[in-house]
Motif scaffolding. Structure first.
Motif, PDB file in Angstrom:
ATOM      1  N   ALA A  33       0.922  -1.035  -0.008  1.00 54.81           N
ATOM      2  CA  ALA A  33       0.095  -0.160   0.185  1.00 54.81           C
ATOM      3  C   ALA A  33       0.811   1.173   0.139  1.00 54.81           C
ATOM      4  O   ALA A  33       2.162   1.220   0.626  1.00 54.81           O
ATOM      5  N   GLU A  34       0.508   2.297  -0.849  1.00 59.16           N
ATOM      6  CA  GLU A  34       1.262   3.400  -0.707  1.00 59.16           C
ATOM      7  C   GLU A  34       1.258   4.227   0.693  1.00 59.16           C
ATOM      8  O   GLU A  34       2.010   5.111   1.140  1.00 59.16           O
ATOM      9  N   GLY A  35      -0.020   3.934   1.326  1.00 63.47           N
ATOM     10  CA  GLY A  35       0.026   4.534   2.650  1.00 63.47           C
ATOM     11  C   GLY A  35      -1.332   4.048   3.346  1.00 63.47           C
ATOM     12  O   GLY A  35      -1.828   3.076   2.965  1.00 63.47           O
ATOM     13  N   ILE A 141       8.784  -0.726 -15.501  1.00 68.62           N
ATOM     14  CA  ILE A 141       8.860   0.488 -14.792  1.00 68.62           C
ATOM     15  C   ILE A 141      10.203   0.505 -14.462  1.00 68.62           C
ATOM     16  O   ILE A 141      10.744  -0.469 -13.609  1.00 68.62           O
ATOM     17  N   ILE A 142      11.014   1.626 -14.563  1.00 63.91           N
ATOM     18  CA  ILE A 142      12.498   1.490 -14.208  1.00 63.91           C
ATOM     19  C   ILE A 142      12.588   2.451 -12.784  1.00 63.91           C
ATOM     20  O   ILE A 142      11.945   3.501 -12.913  1.00 63.91           O
ATOM     21  N   ALA A 143      12.909   1.761 -11.719  1.00 63.97           N
ATOM     22  CA  ALA A 143      12.795   2.272 -10.427  1.00 63.97           C
ATOM     23  C   ALA A 143      14.009   3.300 -10.260  1.00 63.97           C
ATOM     24  O   ALA A 143      14.898   3.394 -11.133  1.00 63.97           O
ATOM     25  N   HIS A 144      13.823   4.331  -9.485  1.00 63.76           N
ATOM     26  CA  HIS A 144      14.759   5.360  -9.076  1.00 63.76           C
ATOM     27  C   HIS A 144      15.903   4.736  -8.445  1.00 63.76           C
ATOM     28  O   HIS A 144      16.074   3.670  -7.827  1.00 63.76           O
ATOM     29  N   SER A 145      17.115   5.124  -8.974  1.00 64.58           N
ATOM     30  CA  SER A 145      18.359   4.894  -8.232  1.00 64.58           C
ATOM     31  C   SER A 145      18.377   5.105  -6.884  1.00 64.58           C
ATOM     32  O   SER A 145      17.905   6.040  -6.512  1.00 64.58           O
ATOM     33  N   GLY A 146      18.999   4.205  -6.070  1.00 63.42           N
ATOM     34  CA  GLY A 146      19.118   4.164  -4.673  1.00 63.42           C
ATOM     35  C   GLY A 146      17.743   3.618  -3.846  1.00 63.42           C
ATOM     36  O   GLY A 146      17.840   3.669  -2.535  1.00 63.42           O
ATOM     37  N   GLY A 147      16.845   3.179  -4.657  1.00 65.69           N
ATOM     38  CA  GLY A 147      15.721   2.522  -4.018  1.00 65.69           C
ATOM     39  C   GLY A 147      15.173   3.609  -3.021  1.00 65.69           C
ATOM     40  O   GLY A 147      14.797   4.793  -3.226  1.00 65.69           O
ATOM     41  N   LEU A 148      14.299   2.769  -1.973  1.00 66.75           N
ATOM     42  CA  LEU A 148      13.486   3.637  -1.242  1.00 66.75           C
ATOM     43  C   LEU A 148      14.348   4.756  -0.362  1.00 66.75           C
ATOM     44  O   LEU A 148      13.651   5.580   0.058  1.00 66.75           O
ATOM     45  N   SER A 150      16.110   6.766  -1.443  1.00 64.15           N
ATOM     46  CA  SER A 150      16.299   8.031  -2.362  1.00 64.15           C
ATOM     47  C   SER A 150      14.897   8.510  -2.968  1.00 64.15           C
ATOM     48  O   SER A 150      14.749   9.560  -3.069  1.00 64.15           O
ATOM     49  N   TRP A 151      14.127   7.383  -2.934  1.00 66.35           N
ATOM     50  CA  TRP A 151      12.491   7.822  -3.698  1.00 66.35           C
ATOM     51  C   TRP A 151      11.438   7.152  -2.911  1.00 66.35           C
ATOM     52  O   TRP A 151      11.737   5.606  -3.195  1.00 66.35           O
ATOM     53  N   GLN A 152      10.571   7.575  -2.083  1.00 65.40           N
ATOM     54  CA  GLN A 152       9.541   6.327  -1.707  1.00 65.40           C
ATOM     55  C   GLN A 152       8.373   6.581  -2.483  1.00 65.40           C
ATOM     56  O   GLN A 152       7.370   7.423  -2.627  1.00 65.40           O
ATOM     57  N   LEU A 206       8.066  -0.549   4.753  1.00 65.90           N
ATOM     58  CA  LEU A 206       9.286  -1.304   4.077  1.00 65.90           C
ATOM     59  C   LEU A 206      10.716  -0.310   4.337  1.00 65.90           C
ATOM     60  O   LEU A 206      11.602  -0.704   4.466  1.00 65.90           O
ATOM     61  N   LEU A 207      10.328   1.091   4.376  1.00 68.86           N
ATOM     62  CA  LEU A 207      11.282   2.116   4.632  1.00 68.86           C
ATOM     63  C   LEU A 207      11.891   1.967   6.058  1.00 68.86           C
ATOM     64  O   LEU A 207      13.252   1.754   5.988  1.00 68.86           O
ATOM     65  N   VAL A 208      11.112   1.845   6.649  1.00 67.13           N
ATOM     66  CA  VAL A 208      11.643   1.911   8.315  1.00 67.13           C
ATOM     67  C   VAL A 208      12.499   0.255   8.417  1.00 67.13           C
ATOM     68  O   VAL A 208      13.349   0.215   9.000  1.00 67.13           O
ATOM     69  N   PHE A 209      11.721  -0.678   8.018  1.00 64.96           N
ATOM     70  CA  PHE A 209      12.529  -2.013   7.946  1.00 64.96           C
ATOM     71  C   PHE A 209      13.628  -1.981   7.329  1.00 64.96           C
ATOM     72  O   PHE A 209      14.756  -2.394   7.712  1.00 64.96           O
ATOM     73  N   ARG A 210      13.710  -1.219   6.331  1.00 64.26           N
ATOM     74  CA  ARG A 210      15.153  -1.113   5.434  1.00 64.26           C
ATOM     75  C   ARG A 210      16.324  -0.317   6.299  1.00 64.26           C
ATOM     76  O   ARG A 210      17.261  -0.871   6.450  1.00 64.26           O
TER      77      ARG A 210
END
Length: 226
Positions: A33-35, A141-148, A150-152, A206-210
């Motif tokens: 989910a996005e949020g 879809i090409i994701a942003h470099s740096g993953g979450l 860098s870009w959520q 996922l960002l917090v877990f990362r």
């Protein structure tokens, strides 16, 4: 009496993230989910490298949206893919590439089996530009470099979850629609009976877990696959 999915899902951010990562590792789908608000859309996600026709069929019949393939920038470069036009910051962080098909092993390309084949081929860490052709029935879809970090956004979250699961750098994902054909949001979870029981995590989870556990988990998988 059935229990709404929001009542049976793990409650902590770490538990939700782990449940999604575990499901992806086992080859099954999960929901990102996005949020957790009324404007946060839901996506059915699966690891591209080990996807099966049944999961693609479930995306088409139960999620009902377009089946995309989120790729890390590195994986897109292995395939020789480039974005089409400028990025759309409202939906995808970096851009959508030309649609693709596996060069070999497909028939019409539209069947669940054919799309699963294309997704698996394009998700291989040894993939090359010769393995795919365009146009096709799978939309990268090409994701942003740096993953979450860098870009959520959902493409980055899907790729990162697959990476944390030790399943490569590509994730099949599909918008979830309601019975009325509207884009499903967090508040629609209890009504999505066909998808009930699947683990759910937000991008924030996922960002917090990362941040907290991702590095140690990646190291564990690196050792396990040596």
């Amino acid at each position: 009496m059935s229990v709404p999915i929001t009542k049976i899902a793990p409650q902590s951010q770490s538990q939700r993230a782990k449940a999604v990562i575990g499901a992806l590792r086992e080859g099954g789908p999960a929901i990102i989910a996005e949020g957790r608000d009324a404007n946060s859309f839901l996506h059915l996600v699966a690891a591209g490298r080990c996807i099966e026709a049944g999961v693609v069929n479930r995306m088409a019949n139960e999620a009902r949206g377009v089946v995309f393939l989120a790729l890390s920038r590195q994986q897109a470069e292995r395939l020789g893919l480039r974005r089409l036009g400028p990025a759309n910051p409202k939906r995808w962080s970096w851009g959508v590439s030309a649609s693709i098909e596996a060069r070999d092993g497909v028939d019409t390309g539209i069947s669940a089996m054919d799309r699963a084949r294309t997704i698996a081929v394009a998700s291989s860490m040894s993939a090359t530009p010769d393995d795919v052709v365009s146009p096709g029935h799978v939309f990268p879809i090409i994701a942003h470099s740096g993953g979450l970090l860098s870009w959520q956004a959902v493409a980055e979250a899907a790729v990162e979850a697959v990476e944390l699961a030790g399943c490569g750098e590509a994730a099949a994902l599909c918008h979830i629609l309601t019975d009325l054909g509207d884009a499903a949001t967090w508040g629609d979870l209890p009504t999505l009976t066909a998808l009930r029981g699947l683990p759910v995590a937000t991008i924030s989870d996922l960002l917090v877990f990362r941040h907290s556990e991702g590095d140690s988990l990646e190291q564990a998988f690196a050792c396990a696959f040596q």
